[in-house]
Design a protein around this motif. Structure first.
Motif, PDB file in Angstrom:
ATOM      1  N   UNK A 184     -14.940   3.860  72.429  1.00 52.27           N
ATOM      2  CA  UNK A 184     -14.222   2.655  72.025  1.00 52.27           C
ATOM      3  C   UNK A 184     -13.563   2.867  70.669  1.00 52.27           C
ATOM      4  N   UNK A 185     -12.300   2.493  70.567  1.00 52.05           N
ATOM      5  CA  UNK A 185     -11.570   2.654  69.315  1.00 52.05           C
ATOM      6  C   UNK A 185     -10.735   3.903  69.282  1.00 52.05           C
ATOM      7  N   UNK A 186     -10.960   4.857  70.209  1.00 52.65           N
ATOM      8  CA  UNK A 186     -10.114   6.049  70.301  1.00 52.65           C
ATOM      9  C   UNK A 186      -8.905   5.732  71.173  1.00 52.65           C
ATOM     10  N   UNK A 187      -7.726   6.285  70.854  1.00 55.63           N
ATOM     11  CA  UNK A 187      -6.519   5.956  71.622  1.00 55.63           C
ATOM     12  C   UNK A 187      -6.616   6.341  73.090  1.00 55.63           C
ATOM     13  N   UNK A 188      -7.294   7.467  73.391  1.00 56.09           N
ATOM     14  CA  UNK A 188      -7.357   7.934  74.763  1.00 56.09           C
ATOM     15  C   UNK A 188      -6.107   8.703  75.155  1.00 56.09           C
ATOM     16  N   UNK A 189      -6.162   9.334  76.332  1.00 55.82           N
ATOM     17  CA  UNK A 189      -5.054  10.178  76.783  1.00 55.82           C
ATOM     18  C   UNK A 189      -3.982   9.405  77.532  1.00 55.82           C
ATOM     19  N   UNK A 190      -4.265   8.141  77.846  1.00 54.50           N
ATOM     20  CA  UNK A 190      -3.260   7.359  78.560  1.00 54.50           C
ATOM     21  C   UNK A 190      -2.021   7.204  77.685  1.00 54.50           C
ATOM     22  N   UNK A 191      -0.854   7.404  78.267  1.00 59.45           N
ATOM     23  CA  UNK A 191       0.392   7.322  77.512  1.00 59.45           C
ATOM     24  C   UNK A 191       1.255   6.208  78.066  1.00 59.45           C
ATOM     25  N   UNK A 192       1.990   5.548  77.178  1.00 63.05           N
ATOM     26  CA  UNK A 192       2.912   4.509  77.607  1.00 63.05           C
ATOM     27  C   UNK A 192       4.153   5.144  78.237  1.00 63.05           C
ATOM     28  N   UNK A 193       4.650   4.506  79.283  1.00 64.56           N
ATOM     29  CA  UNK A 193       5.887   5.002  79.904  1.00 64.56           C
ATOM     30  C   UNK A 193       7.040   4.798  78.937  1.00 64.56           C
ATOM     31  N   UNK A 194       7.959   5.742  78.835  1.00 61.01           N
ATOM     32  CA  UNK A 194       9.087   5.587  77.925  1.00 61.01           C
ATOM     33  C   UNK A 194       9.958   4.401  78.332  1.00 61.01           C
ATOM     34  N   UNK A 195      10.488   3.728  77.311  1.00 61.40           N
ATOM     35  CA  UNK A 195      11.314   2.566  77.591  1.00 61.40           C
ATOM     36  C   UNK A 195      12.600   2.965  78.295  1.00 61.40           C
ATOM     37  N   UNK A 196      13.091   4.153  78.052  1.00 61.92           N
ATOM     38  CA  UNK A 196      14.318   4.614  78.678  1.00 61.92           C
ATOM     39  C   UNK A 196      14.250   6.121  78.832  1.00 61.92           C
ATOM     40  N   UNK A 197      15.027   6.612  79.781  1.00 65.88           N
ATOM     41  CA  UNK A 197      15.073   8.057  79.987  1.00 65.88           C
ATOM     42  C   UNK A 197      15.783   8.717  78.811  1.00 65.88           C
ATOM     43  N   UNK A 198      15.156   9.751  78.262  1.00 66.06           N
ATOM     44  CA  UNK A 198      15.743  10.439  77.115  1.00 66.06           C
ATOM     45  C   UNK A 198      15.748  11.944  77.374  1.00 66.06           C
ATOM     46  N   UNK A 199      16.648  12.623  76.690  1.00 64.87           N
ATOM     47  CA  UNK A 199      16.703  14.080  76.756  1.00 64.87           C
ATOM     48  C   UNK A 199      15.734  14.650  75.730  1.00 64.87           C
ATOM     49  N   UNK A 200      15.237  15.859  76.027  1.00 61.75           N
ATOM     50  CA  UNK A 200      14.288  16.491  75.107  1.00 61.75           C
ATOM     51  C   UNK A 200      14.905  16.653  73.727  1.00 61.75           C
ATOM     52  N   UNK A 201      16.196  16.974  73.678  1.00 54.87           N
ATOM     53  CA  UNK A 201      16.845  17.136  72.370  1.00 54.87           C
ATOM     54  C   UNK A 201      16.782  15.833  71.558  1.00 54.87           C
ATOM     55  N   UNK A 202      16.929  14.723  72.248  1.00 53.99           N
ATOM     56  CA  UNK A 202      16.841  13.439  71.551  1.00 53.99           C
ATOM     57  C   UNK A 202      15.426  13.206  71.038  1.00 53.99           C
ATOM     58  N   UNK A 203      14.421  13.588  71.831  1.00 51.55           N
ATOM     59  CA  UNK A 203      13.030  13.452  71.383  1.00 51.55           C
ATOM     60  C   UNK A 203      12.763  14.321  70.160  1.00 51.55           C
ATOM     61  N   UNK A 204      13.298  15.543  70.173  1.00 52.69           N
ATOM     62  CA  UNK A 204      13.134  16.438  69.024  1.00 52.69           C
ATOM     63  C   UNK A 204      13.758  15.813  67.783  1.00 52.69           C
ATOM     64  N   UNK A 205      14.978  15.316  67.929  1.00 55.45           N
ATOM     65  CA  UNK A 205      15.670  14.708  66.793  1.00 55.45           C
ATOM     66  C   UNK A 205      14.909  13.487  66.274  1.00 55.45           C
ATOM     67  N   UNK A 206      14.352  12.692  67.199  1.00 53.34           N
ATOM     68  CA  UNK A 206      13.583  11.514  66.796  1.00 53.34           C
ATOM     69  C   UNK A 206      12.347  11.916  65.992  1.00 53.34           C
ATOM     70  N   UNK A 207      11.680  12.977  66.447  1.00 50.83           N
ATOM     71  CA  UNK A 207      10.507  13.454  65.724  1.00 50.83           C
ATOM     72  C   UNK A 207      10.848  13.956  64.330  1.00 50.83           C
ATOM     73  N   UNK A 208      11.934  14.700  64.219  1.00 45.41           N
ATOM     74  CA  UNK A 208      12.355  15.205  62.915  1.00 45.41           C
ATOM     75  C   UNK A 208      12.735  14.067  61.977  1.00 45.41           C
ATOM     76  N   UNK A 209      13.390  13.022  62.524  1.00 44.91           N
ATOM     77  CA  UNK A 209      13.736  11.868  61.686  1.00 44.91           C
ATOM     78  C   UNK A 209      12.488  11.151  61.203  1.00 44.91           C
ATOM     79  N   UNK A 210      11.475  11.070  62.075  1.00 49.21           N
ATOM     80  CA  UNK A 210      10.232  10.400  61.662  1.00 49.21           C
ATOM     81  C   UNK A 210       9.570  11.164  60.512  1.00 49.21           C
TER      82      UNK A 210
END
Length: 435
Positions: A201-227
């Motif tokens: 209890x209190x651990x996030x767990x491996x369940x992942x939320x479905x993405x709100x929209x389809x994205x390209x891997x390059x966009x995910x990379x760019x989002x991570x770098x911006x974060x």
């Protein structure tokens, strides 16, 4: 649960963590075996120093090429399945290499290609594996979890694996790779067991939320770098890791020549230097629980980085082998503590959806720093002598530490800025045995 099991793996960490820890230890045993057997196999196929060095480079180069993509995939796919698939690919490469050795078709080209392919699979396996721990335990237990994982890496990867790999290679060139194959296969089975039990209890767990929209891997990379770019503590810690790995690798790249030609140590003496660092790591393992309870994370980070600076200075000044061995033991102790604390601080600060991409950036900083530092160290030593890389490391690390000294307090508590704080139980008290 026996008292020993409770000490090693406290029940509050949950059963999924036990499967993850067992998988990590088994996988690291296989990697430790290959750590000795790989260079021995290359050396048995060629006398070229260039090809021997190329083999090591081919294992690190994939981190710089595929690291960001591995992080993005870890954040958008089922992480457990990614780890299993990547380790299965590693096992296939090792199996193919073992077959070529047994059938007599191995040559240096085959070995180099195998090391490159294994390195690529390892990027995806290690990047995604690093995201599992913060998903399986609560934030307040990340220090304990990282301690157990790091302790396993130290003992089986650095102490047990290499001697075993050398022994197996002496018995037959294929045996260490067969042993590594068994270890990787068992690690896949153990990771598969993680989903069988719920996280605490209190651990996030491996369940992942479905993405709100389809994205390209390059966009995910760019989002991570911006974060990362917009999160000052995480960004600064990544830069610290990059610079400190450049300075460390510059000095350590000439360690064997420095010990032989500057200190007058024999091959056995050089071996004692590396053994001393592992022994120091064991001391750090034994003391970590007390350190984490008695000192703030900011204090621990500052002391570890300060010891790194002092270590470079001490090695630059020393002229005796026995003193160098003592210094290396001290290095091993604080390096283990730093590795545990820095991983814990990062994992606490990064939201679950960015764990893979941020972990990939950190690993790229680590391996990129090692590659750049090794290249710099050789050039510096050629022009200014064998102690020059240690002076370079002392100055570079010292200036960097001075620049970030005040920021380390904010870095250590960057989890306060997490936009998705964990819910569940408050921190539980832990006694000495549980830590």
């Amino acid at each position: 649960m026996s008292a020993l099991a409770e000490v090693l793996v406290p029940a509050r960490l949950g059963r999924p963590f036990r499967w993850l820890l067992a998988s990590s230890w088994v996988s690291n045993l296989g990697d430790g075996i290959a750590l000795a057997a790989g260079p021995l196999l290359v050396a048995s196929q060629t006398d070229s120093a260039f090809l021997v060095a190329l083999a090591a480079l081919l294992q690190r180069l994939p981190w710089l090429v595929f690291g960001l993509w591995a992080g993005a995939l870890a954040d958008r796919l089922d992480r457990r399945r990614v780890v299993m698939a990547a380790n299965t690919a590693r096992a296939a490469v090792v199996a193919a290499l073992a077959v070529t050795i047994v059938t007599g078709h191995v040559d240096v080209t085959v070995v180099l290609v195998a090391m490159l392919l294994h390195g690529v699979a390892e990027v995806f396996a290690d990047t995604t594996t690093s995201t599992l721990l913060p998903a399986l335990v609560r934030k307040q237990d990340l220090g304990v979890g990282n301690h157990r994982v790091q302790a396993g890496q130290l003992t089986v990867n650095q102490l047990v694996g290499p001697p075993l790999g050398a022994f197996l290679f002496a018995a037959g060139a294929a045996w260490p790779f067969v042993a590594q194959l068994v270890c990787i296969a068992l690690a896949v089975v153990l990771v598969a067991r993680i989903a069988a039990s719920p996280a605490p209890d209190g651990a996030p767990g491996l369940a992942r939320r479905a993405p709100a929209e389809h994205t390209h891997v390059r966009r995910d990379v760019a989002e991570g770098l911006r974060w990362i770019a917009g999160h000052a503590p995480v960004r600064t810690l990544a830069l610290v890791i990059l610079v400190f790995n450049v300075t460390w690798a510059a000095a350590w790249s000439v360690l064997v020549l420095w010990s032989r030609d500057h200190l007058g140590m024999s091959e056995v003496g050089y071996g004692l230097l590396t053994t001393a660092s592992a022994v120091g790591g064991i001391v750090g393992t034994a003391l970590y629980g007390r350190i984490e309870r008695r000192f703030s994370l900011a204090t621990v980070m500052r002391v570890c980085l300060l010891l790194e600076v002092v270590t470079h200075l001490a090695l630059a000044l020393t002229t005796t082998g026995w003193l160098a061995i003592v210094i290396m033991a001290e290095f091993g102790a604080y390096a283990f503590v730093w590795g545990t604390v820095s991983n814990t601080v990062r994992q606490r600060a990064v939201p679950q959806r960015f764990q893979g991409r941020v972990s990939a950036v950190y690993l790229m900083c680590l391996f990129g720093g090692l590659v750049a530092g090794q290249a710099l160290g050789g050039v510096i030593a050629e022009h200014w002598g064998l102690t020059a890389p240690f002076w370079f490391a002392f100055v570079g690390a010292g200036v960097t530490l001075a620049l970030v000294w005040r920021q380390l307090a904010h870095i250590a508590h960057a989890d306060a800025d997490d936009e998705t704080p964990p819910t569940g139980h408050a921190a539980e008290p832990a006694d000495d045995a549980a830590r």
